[in-house]
Motif scaffolding. Sequence first.
Motif, PDB file in Angstrom:
ATOM      1  N   ASP A  83      -7.058  14.532 -32.927  1.00 44.88           N
ATOM      2  CA  ASP A  83      -6.567  13.949 -34.176  1.00 44.88           C
ATOM      3  C   ASP A  83      -6.117  14.989 -35.195  1.00 44.88           C
ATOM      4  OD1 ASP A  83      -6.930  11.412 -33.251  1.00 44.88           O
ATOM      5  OD2 ASP A  83      -8.861  11.083 -34.239  1.00 44.88           O
ATOM      6  N   ASN A  84      -6.482  16.258 -34.975  1.00 48.32           N
ATOM      7  CA  ASN A  84      -6.017  17.331 -35.858  1.00 48.32           C
ATOM      8  C   ASN A  84      -4.600  17.769 -35.527  1.00 48.32           C
ATOM      9  OD1 ASN A  84      -8.414  17.511 -37.338  1.00 48.32           O
ATOM     10  ND2 ASN A  84      -9.321  18.938 -35.870  1.00 48.32           N
ATOM     11  N   TRP A 196      -4.665  13.384 -42.306  1.00 50.32           N
ATOM     12  CA  TRP A 196      -5.230  13.756 -41.016  1.00 50.32           C
ATOM     13  C   TRP A 196      -4.934  15.235 -40.748  1.00 50.32           C
ATOM     14  CZ3 TRP A 196      -5.488   9.588 -36.652  1.00 50.32           C
ATOM     15  CH2 TRP A 196      -5.950   8.372 -37.178  1.00 50.32           C
ATOM     16  N   GLN A 201      -5.756  15.369 -47.362  1.00 48.39           N
ATOM     17  CA  GLN A 201      -7.026  14.840 -47.855  1.00 48.39           C
ATOM     18  C   GLN A 201      -8.034  15.936 -48.203  1.00 48.39           C
ATOM     19  OE1 GLN A 201      -5.985  14.614 -44.716  1.00 48.39           O
ATOM     20  NE2 GLN A 201      -7.573  15.541 -43.449  1.00 48.39           N
ATOM     21  N   SER A 213     -12.664  15.762 -45.459  1.00 43.31           N
ATOM     22  CA  SER A 213     -12.419  14.694 -44.492  1.00 43.31           C
ATOM     23  C   SER A 213     -11.363  15.095 -43.459  1.00 43.31           C
ATOM     24  CB  SER A 213     -11.957  13.435 -45.227  1.00 43.31           C
ATOM     25  OG  SER A 213     -11.492  12.462 -44.326  1.00 43.31           O
ATOM     26  N   LYS A 214     -11.529  14.577 -42.246  1.00 44.21           N
ATOM     27  CA  LYS A 214     -10.542  14.829 -41.194  1.00 44.21           C
ATOM     28  C   LYS A 214      -9.455  13.763 -41.157  1.00 44.21           C
ATOM     29  CE  LYS A 214     -13.496  17.490 -38.056  1.00 44.21           C
ATOM     30  NZ  LYS A 214     -14.044  17.584 -36.677  1.00 44.21           N
ATOM     31  N   THR A 215      -9.602  12.709 -41.973  1.00 46.13           N
ATOM     32  CA  THR A 215      -8.646  11.601 -41.918  1.00 46.13           C
ATOM     33  C   THR A 215      -7.975  11.345 -43.265  1.00 46.13           C
ATOM     34  OG1 THR A 215     -10.459  10.027 -42.270  1.00 46.13           O
ATOM     35  CG2 THR A 215      -9.815  10.491 -39.989  1.00 46.13           C
ATOM     36  N   ASP A 216      -8.657  10.618 -44.140  1.00 48.49           N
ATOM     37  CA  ASP A 216      -8.082  10.294 -45.448  1.00 48.49           C
ATOM     38  C   ASP A 216      -9.167  10.423 -46.509  1.00 48.49           C
ATOM     39  OD1 ASP A 216      -9.607   7.922 -45.145  1.00 48.49           O
ATOM     40  OD2 ASP A 216      -7.908   6.900 -44.231  1.00 48.49           O
ATOM     41  N   HIS A 261      -3.340   0.303 -43.859  1.00 47.27           N
ATOM     42  CA  HIS A 261      -2.719   1.248 -42.923  1.00 47.27           C
ATOM     43  C   HIS A 261      -1.304   0.854 -42.515  1.00 47.27           C
ATOM     44  CE1 HIS A 261      -6.510   3.563 -41.469  1.00 47.27           C
ATOM     45  NE2 HIS A 261      -6.698   3.092 -42.691  1.00 47.27           N
ATOM     46  N   PHE A 266       1.437   8.100 -44.823  1.00 51.28           N
ATOM     47  CA  PHE A 266       0.694   8.966 -43.908  1.00 51.28           C
ATOM     48  C   PHE A 266       1.338  10.351 -43.843  1.00 51.28           C
ATOM     49  CE2 PHE A 266      -0.648  10.844 -39.959  1.00 51.28           C
ATOM     50  CZ  PHE A 266      -1.895  10.315 -39.661  1.00 51.28           C
ATOM     51  N   ASP A 286      -0.820   6.234 -38.157  1.00 57.96           N
ATOM     52  CA  ASP A 286      -1.610   5.612 -37.106  1.00 57.96           C
ATOM     53  C   ASP A 286      -1.197   4.179 -36.796  1.00 57.96           C
ATOM     54  OD1 ASP A 286      -2.598   5.024 -39.673  1.00 57.96           O
ATOM     55  OD2 ASP A 286      -4.592   4.555 -38.917  1.00 57.96           O
TER      56      ASP A 286
END
Length: 367
Positions: A83-84, A196, A201, A213-216, A261, A266, A286
């Motif tokens: 996901d990175n 992401w 983020q 955070s790794k996402t949002d 979403h 994004f 996503d």
Amino acid sequence: MMKNIKKVSGLALIVALAVTSSCQQNAKKTSTAETADTSKKSKYLSQPLISEIYTADPSAHVFNGKIYIYPSHDIDAGIPENDNGDHFAMNDYHILSMDSINGKVNDHGVALSVKDIPWAGRQLWAPDAAFKNGTYYLYFPVKDKQDVFRIGVATAKDPAGPFKAEPKPIEGSYSIDPAVFTDADGSTYMYFGGIWGGQLQRWNNGKYDANGSKTDSQKENEPALTAKVAKLSKDMLTFDGAVKDVVILDQNGKPLLTKDHDRRFFEGAWMHKYNGKYYFTYSTGDTHFLASAIGDSPYGPFKYQGTFMNPVQGWTTHHSIIEVKGKWYIFYHDTQLSDKTHLRNVKVTELTHNADGTIALIEPMKK
């Protein structure tokens, strides 16, 4: 003597029949293969512009009457998908050009390599370009030696490069996907950012949090993180003023929320102007849509208008929109050539603005 002749003739006939049968079988195989290939191609609205290398994230511009495309250059670095986005391990840029839509595409070779950027570490992601003051500017995101995405700039006297990078990233820049827009008054703006793997983020009050955070934002019912916009200086090398949020509002005038979403920003921002209105377009990541929002100023706010491109084949979706000889076109990518999410190919198709100002929905995969 006659018996021998008959034997030879019979053998020749058997051989001839065998050869004929084999040719017919091969013809059937070839025909089946060709049919399968044609069938696969027919699934797609458009075909890849180039197949010799993998390309993605196409930023298109018209310079000197010719169409130039500034894409990412995908490679297979053997890095597992995550996901990175570590599997997107691009290390140089190739610039493409063509004289007209659907014309012959020229690959001008390496225009800039990560090894020639003094401050760069890894991952040359989606770039954009601009022209001003007799100079062409290539804007690019790349992780620095501390593995933090920054945005740099390189210059050239030819739109195809090669480009020479400035010794440091743009002060105050961060995250990914720079998109540069010059308005009718000559003012130029950069839109940038991506959540992401794009690290947006992890920035708060201008500071980077490596453990963020790794996402949002992970605050589902609060306004979503969004793209940034900054005016560029006259020399196109620095920001002229503060970095601002690109605010996207729903039809009730409320900011889009983190949990939304299907609509929230994004990555993959783009700006174009049509009939005096500013169109901020972007990827929902996503959920794989391209969405549009319209405003009265390059700074916004922008009112969400809806999806204008449904998901392509592949995980990512990233685009640019330009006008060529009175018609509008969208450049985008999918994974038709490889069926692998990190090995993509750029495409182009016509784009239509509806009478009410919205953008007509594009189906990249034929039903």
